[in-house]
Design an enzyme around this catalytic site. Structure first.
Site, PDB file in Angstrom:
ATOM      1  N   GLU A 294       5.488 -34.206  -1.222  1.00 21.80           N
ATOM      2  CA  GLU A 294       4.211 -33.598  -1.927  1.00 21.80           C
ATOM      3  C   GLU A 294       4.510 -33.003  -2.930  1.00 21.80           C
ATOM      4  O   GLU A 294       5.793 -32.543  -3.381  1.00 21.80           O
ATOM      5  CB  GLU A 294       3.806 -32.683  -0.865  1.00 21.80           C
ATOM      6  CG  GLU A 294       3.032 -33.243   0.347  1.00 21.80           C
ATOM      7  CD  GLU A 294       1.925 -33.973   0.323  1.00 21.80           C
ATOM      8  OE1 GLU A 294       1.732 -35.166  -0.308  1.00 21.80           O
ATOM      9  OE2 GLU A 294       0.783 -33.424   0.552  1.00 21.80           O
TER      10      GLU A 294
ATOM     11  N   SER B 164       0.029  -1.055  -6.344  1.00 25.05           N
ATOM     12  CA  SER B 164       0.095  -2.420  -7.130  1.00 25.05           C
ATOM     13  C   SER B 164       0.657  -2.095  -8.703  1.00 25.05           C
ATOM     14  O   SER B 164       0.676  -1.034  -9.198  1.00 25.05           O
ATOM     15  CB  SER B 164      -1.374  -2.880  -7.494  1.00 25.05           C
ATOM     16  OG  SER B 164      -1.881  -3.237  -6.442  1.00 25.05           O
TER      17      SER B 164
ATOM     18  N   LYS C  75     -14.450  -7.809  -8.170  1.00 22.94           N
ATOM     19  CA  LYS C  75     -13.607  -8.818  -9.019  1.00 22.94           C
ATOM     20  C   LYS C  75     -13.054 -10.205  -8.125  1.00 22.94           C
ATOM     21  O   LYS C  75     -13.215 -11.091  -8.587  1.00 22.94           O
ATOM     22  CB  LYS C  75     -12.608  -7.948 -10.032  1.00 22.94           C
ATOM     23  CG  LYS C  75     -11.925  -8.907 -10.995  1.00 22.94           C
ATOM     24  CD  LYS C  75     -11.240  -8.139 -11.846  1.00 22.94           C
ATOM     25  CE  LYS C  75     -10.428  -8.808 -12.937  1.00 22.94           C
ATOM     26  NZ  LYS C  75      -9.453  -8.109 -13.630  1.00 22.94           N
ATOM     27  N   ASP C  76     -12.460  -9.709  -7.084  1.00 22.65           N
ATOM     28  CA  ASP C  76     -12.067 -10.599  -6.180  1.00 22.65           C
ATOM     29  C   ASP C  76     -12.914 -11.487  -5.693  1.00 22.65           C
ATOM     30  O   ASP C  76     -12.813 -12.600  -5.509  1.00 22.65           O
ATOM     31  CB  ASP C  76     -11.398  -9.949  -4.939  1.00 22.65           C
ATOM     32  CG  ASP C  76      -9.961  -9.375  -5.249  1.00 22.65           C
ATOM     33  OD1 ASP C  76      -9.370  -9.808  -6.444  1.00 22.65           O
ATOM     34  OD2 ASP C  76      -9.410  -8.649  -4.403  1.00 22.65           O
TER      35      ASP C  76
ATOM     36  N   HIS D  84       0.911  -1.114   0.099  1.00 24.54           N
ATOM     37  CA  HIS D  84      -0.197   0.045  -0.024  1.00 24.54           C
ATOM     38  C   HIS D  84       0.811   1.271   0.003  1.00 24.54           C
ATOM     39  O   HIS D  84       0.368   2.378  -0.236  1.00 24.54           O
ATOM     40  CB  HIS D  84      -0.923  -0.004   1.220  1.00 24.54           C
ATOM     41  CG  HIS D  84      -2.068  -0.960   0.832  1.00 24.54           C
ATOM     42  ND1 HIS D  84      -3.477  -0.541   1.095  1.00 24.54           N
ATOM     43  CD2 HIS D  84      -2.239  -2.141   0.046  1.00 24.54           C
ATOM     44  CE1 HIS D  84      -4.245  -1.286   0.579  1.00 24.54           C
ATOM     45  NE2 HIS D  84      -3.346  -2.492  -0.018  1.00 24.54           N
TER      46      HIS D  84
HETATM   47  C1  HEM Z   1       0.131 -22.057   6.413  1.00 22.52           C
HETATM   48  C2  HEM Z   1      -0.902 -22.623   6.717  1.00 22.52           C
HETATM   49  C3  HEM Z   1      -0.898 -24.255   7.055  1.00 22.52           C
HETATM   50  C4  HEM Z   1      -0.333 -25.083   5.966  1.00 22.52           C
HETATM   51  C5  HEM Z   1       0.154 -24.987   4.558  1.00 22.52           C
HETATM   52  C6  HEM Z   1      -0.636 -26.449   6.418  1.00 22.52           C
HETATM   53  C7  HEM Z   1      -0.517 -27.643   5.842  1.00 22.52           C
HETATM   54  C8  HEM Z   1      -0.583 -29.099   6.536  1.00 22.52           C
HETATM   55  C9  HEM Z   1      -0.684 -30.392   5.659  1.00 22.52           C
HETATM   56  C10 HEM Z   1      -0.161 -30.301   4.451  1.00 22.52           C
HETATM   57  C11 HEM Z   1      -0.878 -31.249   6.753  1.00 22.52           C
HETATM   58  C12 HEM Z   1      -1.100 -32.748   6.321  1.00 22.52           C
HETATM   59  C13 HEM Z   1      -2.390 -32.980   5.983  1.00 22.52           C
HETATM   60  C14 HEM Z   1      -2.577 -34.551   5.651  1.00 22.52           C
HETATM   61  O1  HEM Z   1      -2.072 -35.302   4.873  1.00 22.52           O
HETATM   62  O2  HEM Z   1      -3.484 -35.030   6.637  1.00 22.52           O
HETATM   63  C15 HEM Z   1      -1.551 -30.531   7.968  1.00 22.52           C
HETATM   64  C16 HEM Z   1      -1.851 -31.409   9.105  1.00 22.52           C
HETATM   65  C17 HEM Z   1      -2.438 -30.624  10.012  1.00 22.52           C
HETATM   66  N1  HEM Z   1      -2.317 -29.316  10.438  1.00 22.52           N
HETATM   67 FE1  HEM Z   1      -1.916 -27.693   9.140  1.00 22.52          FE
HETATM   68  N2  HEM Z   1      -1.357 -26.315   7.679  1.00 22.52           N
HETATM   69  C18 HEM Z   1      -1.842 -24.879   7.980  1.00 22.52           C
HETATM   70  C19 HEM Z   1      -2.110 -24.438   9.047  1.00 22.52           C
HETATM   71  C20 HEM Z   1      -2.329 -25.018  10.164  1.00 22.52           C
HETATM   72  C21 HEM Z   1      -2.816 -24.403  11.451  1.00 22.52           C
HETATM   73  C22 HEM Z   1      -2.953 -23.056  11.499  1.00 22.52           C
HETATM   74  C23 HEM Z   1      -2.996 -25.275  12.156  1.00 22.52           C
HETATM   75  C24 HEM Z   1      -3.400 -25.396  13.740  1.00 22.52           C
HETATM   76  C25 HEM Z   1      -3.891 -24.127  14.432  1.00 22.52           C
HETATM   77  C26 HEM Z   1      -2.772 -26.626  11.628  1.00 22.52           C
HETATM   78  C27 HEM Z   1      -3.047 -27.901  12.414  1.00 22.52           C
HETATM   79  C28 HEM Z   1      -2.861 -29.142  11.833  1.00 22.52           C
HETATM   80  C29 HEM Z   1      -3.195 -30.331  12.451  1.00 22.52           C
HETATM   81  C30 HEM Z   1      -3.787 -30.633  13.577  1.00 22.52           C
HETATM   82  C31 HEM Z   1      -2.815 -31.426  11.383  1.00 22.52           C
HETATM   83  C32 HEM Z   1      -2.775 -33.002  11.545  1.00 22.52           C
HETATM   84  C33 HEM Z   1      -4.016 -33.595  11.092  1.00 22.52           C
HETATM   85  C34 HEM Z   1      -4.090 -34.003   9.445  1.00 22.52           C
HETATM   86  O3  HEM Z   1      -2.855 -34.598   9.254  1.00 22.52           O
HETATM   87  O4  HEM Z   1      -5.135 -33.820   9.119  1.00 22.52           O
HETATM   88  N3  HEM Z   1      -2.381 -26.435  10.467  1.00 22.52           N
HETATM   89  N4  HEM Z   1      -1.290 -29.172   7.782  1.00 22.52           N
END
Ligand code: HEM
Lengths: 437, 269
Positions: A301, A233, A257-258, A229
């Protein structure tokens, strides 16, 4: 209104209040003391935005939406997830079966990570193609690179949490990379693991960090937007807006648009979550982690594959690590590597093609990253890695010395209106408010 | 028309970029079962399942027969530790049937007030009884091989239910020139072709179906694959139904959003 002016003059202590234009008295009272409403008005309401964005400019907003979805689903998943090697796999299955809509939460989160990377890759491609990284937006771009690296770290640690075979072996392979560092390597790996192999302490810290990093991403995103900002942009022409004719207020034009873009994004996301939730995942991750059985192929991945290919391109471990790190770090220097004063590839007749080739090359890297490390894939990975770097280190610094850019349009409004009207504008047309052409 | 051109171009490039995961993934998939094991990649034949396609649902009768196969054959070796008896209402059993079924099994409970573990008939809320106390016991009974848990087997193998069906009907004598290790069996579809599991479904009529269906090996394989597909993704029908409604809703919303966007922008064009 008059009332508040009166106040301002009479009482010294109220003089510091913000001069709010909000009509509602309660909201004005708040806004005078904490001008967030004015700020939103200014930054997202009247904020002057180039009138000629194409749909590539939707992807920043989409990344924010995805981040919000990831945090929302993640926080709720965490209420049911158990970060312990004996429990993690089963707790995820329990979420899928016994928690109300647990399958939806988990599939939305797992596929949300893929959507996040799709959106971010397109967002970055946009910046590369239209020269958004160039002065004065260098810091904005660098903050973006920081965000990308934080996302990679977050996703990597998240993938470890369900504690399947790929979780365990992916974590082992990637953390082991640090052992390539001379002298301190092995100690660093032990420190990262919290032990002598990937085990319960590793899972625990990864969960802690996986919860933390998204909030760091929120913070850096805020800085990214602050920087945006200040400079304003970029746009597909890569020329700065000069007059009022070149810009339109963010609201309602780009808010609408968004909004449209977000709904289209949600459709793609819904197809993944509801109809092919495991398509982008690896079947091995439904096998509980087993340190005694190594999977035939350890593949990260999909979103890591281009960088994985660079890592494996050279036979030397340290060399691979340095190259992979370099592939990310070089992005920080991009604003100074590109010597052309012209931003948009539209006006760079040679670089444009070499950049498209770079794009194809990035796909090739992703493709070979998913293949076993053998010929001919190694050779392809080497050539592609060389081109990845050559684009930044040779083409961008030197080509512009020879390339003659196409003439830039006089102004954004001029370019937009002549395209719409099919011919040059009559003189003075740009000075009039816009009408249907 | 001309003013759509940039939009179309942008959409085309975005579409190509969005295809990246699919492209990358195909590369990774093609690498599966690859050269490290030195064996050829066998294409898994497609079986027609009731749950194929967007509108497919689990054939309840088939899934119930599949459960019968599991109970009478596979449960001797394979656990399904993520399932409880109560889950079986998902394939059409009534709560009373589940109650009656569960009570056929003895499960361990305790400790009681004297600190002793005891056996009691299972309740619907109990997990499926496991055939072995632990992995070591399972290996000891199976020549050192571990029969894997079948709860999510369909999601844990490339090819899913098709692979499962193929595996169960894929046993034969080894082709000329291939020697099979002691205690192993030749299977066309198992990676590496040597599997420690003896053909579990080997004669027609091995199971006497309560619903009178003719229990050919192929029929039993289809039924158990259907049951295991349900066990791996019990939410599948609900998920797809919700998906269809979601996509219809979002498509309408997208149309509206686009119309509003056009209207808002019309004073600029
Ligand atoms: C930048 C944002 C985030 C990304 C890119 C991300 C990415 C991921 C990925 C790739 C997995 C594995 C999923 C699977 O194959 O099961 C995962 C699992 C998990 N994430 Fe995140 N996550 C993000 C944010 C968060 C946040 C903010 C929390 C908690 C406050 C969280 C909690 C969990 C938990 C508890 C799991 C395990 C459960 C599962 O495997 O489904 N994640 N996350």
């Amino acid at each position: 209104m008059a009332d508040s002016h009166h106040e301002t003059n009479e009482h010294n202590d109220v003089r510091r209040l913000h001069d709010s234009k909000v009509a509602n008295p309660l909201l004005r009272w708040i806004d005078q003391r904490m001008p967030v409403i004015s700020m939103i008005q200014l930054e997202y309401g009247s904020f002057p935005t180039p009138r000629n964005f194409n749909y590539f400019w939707n992807f920043g907003a989409l990344a924010m939406v995805t981040l919000a979805i990831m945090i929302a689903t993640g926080v709720v998943l965490s209420m049911q997830y158990a970060a312990h090697t004996m429990l993690a796999f089963d707790s995820v299955e329990r979420i899928m079966r016994d928690v109300n809509y647990g399958w939806l939460l988990r599939y939305a989160h797992a596929n949300g990570a893929s959507m996040f990377f799709i959106v971010t890759y397109i967002h970055m491609w946009r910046s590369l193609h239209y020269g958004s990284y160039k002065s004065p937006r260098e810091l904005l771009w660098m903050l973006g690179v920081v965000l990308f690296i934080l996302m990679m770290a977050t996703a990597f640690m998240g993938y470890v949490l369900p504690w399947g075979q790929m979780s365990f072996w992916g974590a082992t392979v990637i953390t082991n990379l640090f052992s390539a560092l001379p002298v301190v390597g092995q100690s660093i790996v032990t420190w990262l693991w919290g032990g002598f192999s990937v085990d319960n302490p590793t899972l625990n810290r990864f969960f802690s960090l996986h919860y933390l990093l998204p909030f760091v991403i929120v913070g850096v995103t805020f800085l990214h937007v602050v920087a945006l900002h200040i400079t304003g942009s970029n746009n597909p022409l890569g020329i700065e807006p000069k007059t009022k004719q070149d810009t339109i207020p963010f609201h309602p034009y780009y808010t609408m648009k968004d909004s449209f873009g977000i709904v289209v994004f949600l459709i793609v996301y819904a197809v993944l979550v509801f109809f092919m939730p495991n398509y982008l995942g690896h079947p091995d991750n439904y096998i509980p982690a087993n340190p005694l059985v190594t999977p035939a192929h350890i593949v990260p991945e999909w979103y890591f594959l281009p960088f994985y290919a660079i890592l494996r391109a050279v036979p030397d471990k340290l060399g691979g690590v340095v190259l992979m790190g370099g592939a990310l770090v070089i992005l920080f220097f991009l604003p100074w590597l590109d010597s052309s004063p012209v931003r948009s590839m539209r006006f760079r007749p040679i670089t444009r093609w070499l950049f498209l080739l770079w794009t194809v090359n990035f796909f090739v890297l992703g493709y070979v990253g998913g293949k076993p490390a053998e010929q001919p894939y190694i050779l392809i990975a080497q050539i592609s890695t060389a081109y990845y770097f050559a684009y930044f280190l040779v083409i961008l610094p030197f080509l512009s010395k020879f390339e003659r850019p196409l003439p830039l349009p006089e102004s954004i409004a001029h370019a937009v209106l002549s395209r719409r009207g099919g011919g040059p504008l009559p003189a003075g047309a740009t000075a009039k408010p816009m009408e249907k052409a | 028309m001309r003013r759509f051109v940039p939009t179309l171009k942008a959409a085309a490039v975005a579409a190509v970029l969005a295809l990246a995961p699919v492209a990358f993934d195909q590369g990774a998939r093609a690498a599966e079962g690859g050269p490290e094991s030195g064996h050829d990649v066998i294409k898994i034949p497609n079986t027609d399942f009731s749950f194929d396609g967007i509108f497919g649902t689990f054939d309840r009768a088939s899934a119930q027969r599949g459960f019968q196969v599991y109970k009478e054959v596979c449960a001797a070796c394979h656990s399904m530790r993520h399932l409880s008896y109560r889950h079986l209402t998902g394939i059409g059993l009534t709560p009373a049937q589940v109650q009656a079924l569960a009570s056929q099994f003895q499960v361990q409970d305790g400790p009681n007030d004297n600190g002793e573990m005891f056996e009691r008939p299972a309740r619907p809320s109990d997990h499926f009884r496991r055939p072995f106390a632990n992995d070591a016991a399972a290996r000891a009974a199976n020549n050192g091989a571990l029969p894997p848990d079948l709860s999510v087997m369909v999601k844990a193998r490339e090819g899913g239910a098709d692979y499962l069906h193929a595996l169960l009907v894929g046993y034969s004598d080894p082709p000329e020139g291939i020697t099979i290790a002691e205690g192993m069996h030749y299977n066309k579809y198992f990676p590496g072709h040597q599997i420690a599991m003896a053909p579990p479904l080997n004669t027609d009529g091995q199971v006497t179906y309560v619903d009178g269906t003719n229990a050919t090996v192929d029929q039993m394989a289809t039924d158990i694959a259907t049951f295991l597909a349900w066990a791996a993704e019990p939410e599948l029908e609900q998920r797809r139904a919700m998906g269809v409604r979601m996509i219809i809703f979002l498509t309408i919303l997208a149309g509206l959003a686009y119309a509003v966007k056009r209207k808002v922008w019309s004073d600029l064009h």
